[in-house]
Motif scaffolding. Structure first.
Motif, mmCIF file in Angstrom:
data_model
loop_
_atom_site.group_PDB
_atom_site.id
_atom_site.type_symbol
_atom_site.label_atom_id
_atom_site.label_comp_id
_atom_site.label_asym_id
_atom_site.label_seq_id
_atom_site.Cartn_x
_atom_site.Cartn_y
_atom_site.Cartn_z
ATOM 1 N N HIS A 289 5.840 4.161 0.380
ATOM 2 C CA HIS A 289 5.259 2.827 -0.135
ATOM 3 C C HIS A 289 5.768 1.630 1.085
ATOM 4 O O HIS A 289 6.668 1.845 1.606
ATOM 5 C CB HIS A 289 5.887 2.748 -1.340
ATOM 6 C CG HIS A 289 5.545 1.589 -2.363
ATOM 7 N ND1 HIS A 289 5.035 1.603 -3.633
ATOM 8 C CD2 HIS A 289 5.551 0.084 -2.144
ATOM 9 C CE1 HIS A 289 4.672 0.508 -4.049
ATOM 10 N NE2 HIS A 289 4.771 -0.559 -3.155
ATOM 11 N N VAL A 290 4.763 0.916 0.955
ATOM 12 C CA VAL A 290 4.983 -0.168 2.188
ATOM 13 C C VAL A 290 4.588 -1.677 1.497
ATOM 14 O O VAL A 290 3.672 -1.626 0.745
ATOM 15 C CB VAL A 290 4.112 0.164 3.442
ATOM 16 C CG1 VAL A 290 4.403 -1.004 4.526
ATOM 17 C CG2 VAL A 290 4.593 1.331 3.924
ATOM 18 N N ARG A 291 5.393 -2.618 1.722
ATOM 19 C CA ARG A 291 5.002 -3.717 1.472
ATOM 20 C C ARG A 291 5.210 -4.922 2.508
ATOM 21 O O ARG A 291 6.302 -4.824 3.189
ATOM 22 C CB ARG A 291 5.465 -4.456 0.163
ATOM 23 C CG ARG A 291 4.909 -5.604 -0.279
ATOM 24 C CD ARG A 291 5.531 -6.186 -1.770
ATOM 25 N NE ARG A 291 6.262 -6.776 -1.598
ATOM 26 C CZ ARG A 291 7.342 -6.885 -2.606
ATOM 27 N NH1 ARG A 291 7.440 -6.185 -3.893
ATOM 28 N NH2 ARG A 291 8.396 -7.773 -2.674
ATOM 29 N N VAL A 292 4.500 -5.759 2.946
ATOM 30 C CA VAL A 292 4.731 -6.721 3.946
ATOM 31 C C VAL A 292 4.331 -8.255 3.610
ATOM 32 O O VAL A 292 3.354 -8.224 2.993
ATOM 33 C CB VAL A 292 4.220 -6.192 5.386
ATOM 34 C CG1 VAL A 292 2.776 -5.951 5.236
ATOM 35 C CG2 VAL A 292 4.466 -7.484 6.438
ATOM 36 N N HIS A 293 5.022 -9.037 3.888
ATOM 37 C CA HIS A 293 4.749 -10.351 3.579
ATOM 38 C C HIS A 293 4.589 -11.212 4.862
ATOM 39 O O HIS A 293 5.468 -11.315 5.936
ATOM 40 C CB HIS A 293 5.801 -11.161 2.803
ATOM 41 C CG HIS A 293 6.145 -10.665 1.366
ATOM 42 N ND1 HIS A 293 5.564 -11.367 0.378
ATOM 43 C CD2 HIS A 293 6.749 -9.695 0.999
ATOM 44 C CE1 HIS A 293 5.755 -10.735 -0.471
ATOM 45 N NE2 HIS A 293 6.552 -9.744 -0.420
ATOM 46 N N TYR A 294 3.510 -11.914 5.131
ATOM 47 C CA TYR A 294 3.182 -12.678 6.348
ATOM 48 C C TYR A 294 3.118 -14.110 5.777
ATOM 49 O O TYR A 294 2.785 -14.515 4.705
ATOM 50 C CB TYR A 294 1.896 -12.409 6.828
ATOM 51 C CG TYR A 294 1.699 -11.051 7.373
ATOM 52 C CD1 TYR A 294 1.955 -10.383 8.654
ATOM 53 C CD2 TYR A 294 1.116 -9.915 6.507
ATOM 54 C CE1 TYR A 294 1.959 -9.272 8.882
ATOM 55 C CE2 TYR A 294 1.005 -8.468 6.858
ATOM 56 C CZ TYR A 294 1.523 -8.369 8.111
ATOM 57 O OH TYR A 294 1.112 -6.822 8.681
ATOM 58 N N TRP A 295 3.408 -15.103 6.646
ATOM 59 C CA TRP A 295 3.245 -16.637 6.571
ATOM 60 C C TRP A 295 3.370 -17.343 7.692
ATOM 61 O O TRP A 295 3.683 -16.956 8.666
ATOM 62 C CB TRP A 295 4.319 -17.150 5.449
ATOM 63 C CG TRP A 295 5.756 -17.072 6.322
ATOM 64 C CD1 TRP A 295 6.261 -18.230 6.687
ATOM 65 C CD2 TRP A 295 6.634 -16.208 6.001
ATOM 66 N NE1 TRP A 295 7.709 -17.748 6.963
ATOM 67 C CE2 TRP A 295 7.818 -16.670 6.863
ATOM 68 C CE3 TRP A 295 6.728 -14.563 5.563
ATOM 69 C CZ2 TRP A 295 8.866 -15.892 6.894
ATOM 70 C CZ3 TRP A 295 7.865 -14.148 5.952
ATOM 71 C CH2 TRP A 295 8.929 -14.658 6.634
ATOM 72 N N ALA B 124 8.849 -3.882 4.578
ATOM 73 C CA ALA B 124 9.739 -2.725 4.118
ATOM 74 C C ALA B 124 9.016 -1.272 3.766
ATOM 75 O O ALA B 124 7.790 -1.799 3.602
ATOM 76 C CB ALA B 124 10.500 -3.066 2.855
ATOM 77 N N SER B 125 9.458 -0.300 4.286
ATOM 78 C CA SER B 125 8.819 0.809 4.047
ATOM 79 C C SER B 125 9.955 2.134 3.664
ATOM 80 O O SER B 125 10.913 2.172 4.032
ATOM 81 C CB SER B 125 8.164 1.374 5.314
ATOM 82 O OG SER B 125 7.454 2.492 5.231
ATOM 83 N N SER B 126 9.470 2.788 2.477
ATOM 84 C CA SER B 126 10.266 3.831 2.182
ATOM 85 C C SER B 126 9.430 4.841 1.666
ATOM 86 O O SER B 126 8.154 4.728 1.303
ATOM 87 C CB SER B 126 11.076 3.357 1.234
ATOM 88 O OG SER B 126 10.621 2.906 -0.067
ATOM 89 N N LYS B 127 10.233 6.085 1.187
ATOM 90 C CA LYS B 127 9.286 7.149 0.323
ATOM 91 C C LYS B 127 9.233 6.513 -0.909
ATOM 92 O O LYS B 127 9.979 5.663 -1.396
ATOM 93 C CB LYS B 127 10.653 8.296 0.344
ATOM 94 C CG LYS B 127 10.432 9.145 1.380
ATOM 95 C CD LYS B 127 11.325 10.494 1.577
ATOM 96 C CE LYS B 127 12.923 10.014 1.726
ATOM 97 N NZ LYS B 127 13.714 11.113 1.791
ATOM 98 N N PHE C 283 0.850 -1.259 -0.045
ATOM 99 C CA PHE C 283 0.127 0.103 0.185
ATOM 100 C C PHE C 283 1.035 1.183 0.091
ATOM 101 O O PHE C 283 2.103 1.163 0.304
ATOM 102 C CB PHE C 283 -0.954 0.060 1.156
ATOM 103 C CG PHE C 283 -0.305 0.109 2.801
ATOM 104 C CD1 PHE C 283 0.179 1.248 3.231
ATOM 105 C CD2 PHE C 283 -0.052 -1.254 3.140
ATOM 106 C CE1 PHE C 283 0.663 1.101 4.584
ATOM 107 C CE2 PHE C 283 0.595 -1.426 4.583
ATOM 108 C CZ PHE C 283 0.886 -0.130 5.102
ATOM 109 N N GLY C 284 0.129 2.439 -0.031
ATOM 110 C CA GLY C 284 0.864 3.687 -0.260
ATOM 111 C C GLY C 284 -0.161 4.687 0.701
ATOM 112 O O GLY C 284 -1.301 4.455 1.128
#
Length: 222
Positions: A182-188, A199-202, A172-173
């Motif tokens: 911008h952020v992305r996360v993986h769960y398992w 991870a999260s960054s501009k 998501f953003g």
């Protein structure tokens, strides 16, 4: 003062004042703790564990994974040209860019910031235990995040297996003080425990941040 008066003697008065100070300080400390454990993803987390450690297992450095997005022209910064193995909360193992140092964020996750730009960071660890299905759990987290960040835009939230295990990717953003992020996360989930890499960054840094997250996922265990 004459004996039998109603006021406390000096020693007793000092003890009473000390007791009141302890109660007040304890209340203030609890309030600060509850505020400071609010996660970027909108979930209130439990208090940090004093016994948590994040250890580097690096005896050698591992090559960074190449960008996986079609058409991506970005590359990691010089500080992330190699990856060092680390272990973290819940027994998770993964890698971090060379020169990045992880610190406990709370009892469930560790966090590492880019030393060249601290607005860029990654996390790894486990989620707080929950009986909810993986999609139900994180869809609720998304609703909470939207309440706090109306600028939120979902890119994807898909059930995506990780090494054959039940998994979910959430990307998501949103707009923060420093601009669009911008952020992305993986769960398992493995044997009842939910692991994560994040991870999260501009937004303009995402093409060089994505390979860092890809490497974290590719080299993670279990």
């Amino acid at each position: 003062m004459p004996a039998g008066g109603s006021q406390l003697s000096t020693p007793k008065l000092a003890l009473a004042i000390a007791a009141v100070n302890l109660v007040v300080c304890g209340a203030i400390g609890t309030a600060v703790l509850l505020v400071s454990t609010k996660d970027e993803g909108g979930t209130g987390l439990a208090a940090p564990s004093a016994s948590l450690t994040v250890e580097s297992t690096a005896q050698r450095e591992m090559p960074a994974s190449a960008p996986s997005s079609p058409g991506s022209t970005g590359s990691p910064t010089s500080s992330s040209s190699a990856n060092a193995p680390v272990t973290g909360p819940g027994g998770i193992a993964t890698v971090l860019p060379g020169g990045w140092t992880a610190q406990p964020k709370d009892q469930y996750t560790a966090e590492a910031h880019d030393p060249a730009d601290t607005t860029r960071f990654v996390r790894f660890g486990v989620s707080a235990p929950s009986p909810a299905a993986i999609m139900t759990l994180h869809a609720a987290g998304e609703k909470d995040f939207i309440r706090r960040y109306p600028s939120y835009t979902r890119i994807r939230m898909d059930q995506t297996p990780v090494r054959g295990h039940d998994g979910l990717v959430w990307e998501f953003g949103y707009t923060a003080a420093e601009g669009q992020r911008h952020v992305r996360v993986h769960y398992w989930r493995v044997s009842g425990t939910e692991y994560l890499v994040y991870a999260s960054s501009k937004a303009e840094q995402w093409t060089s941040t994505e390979p860092i997250l890809n490497a974290m996922l590719d080299h993670s265990t279990p």
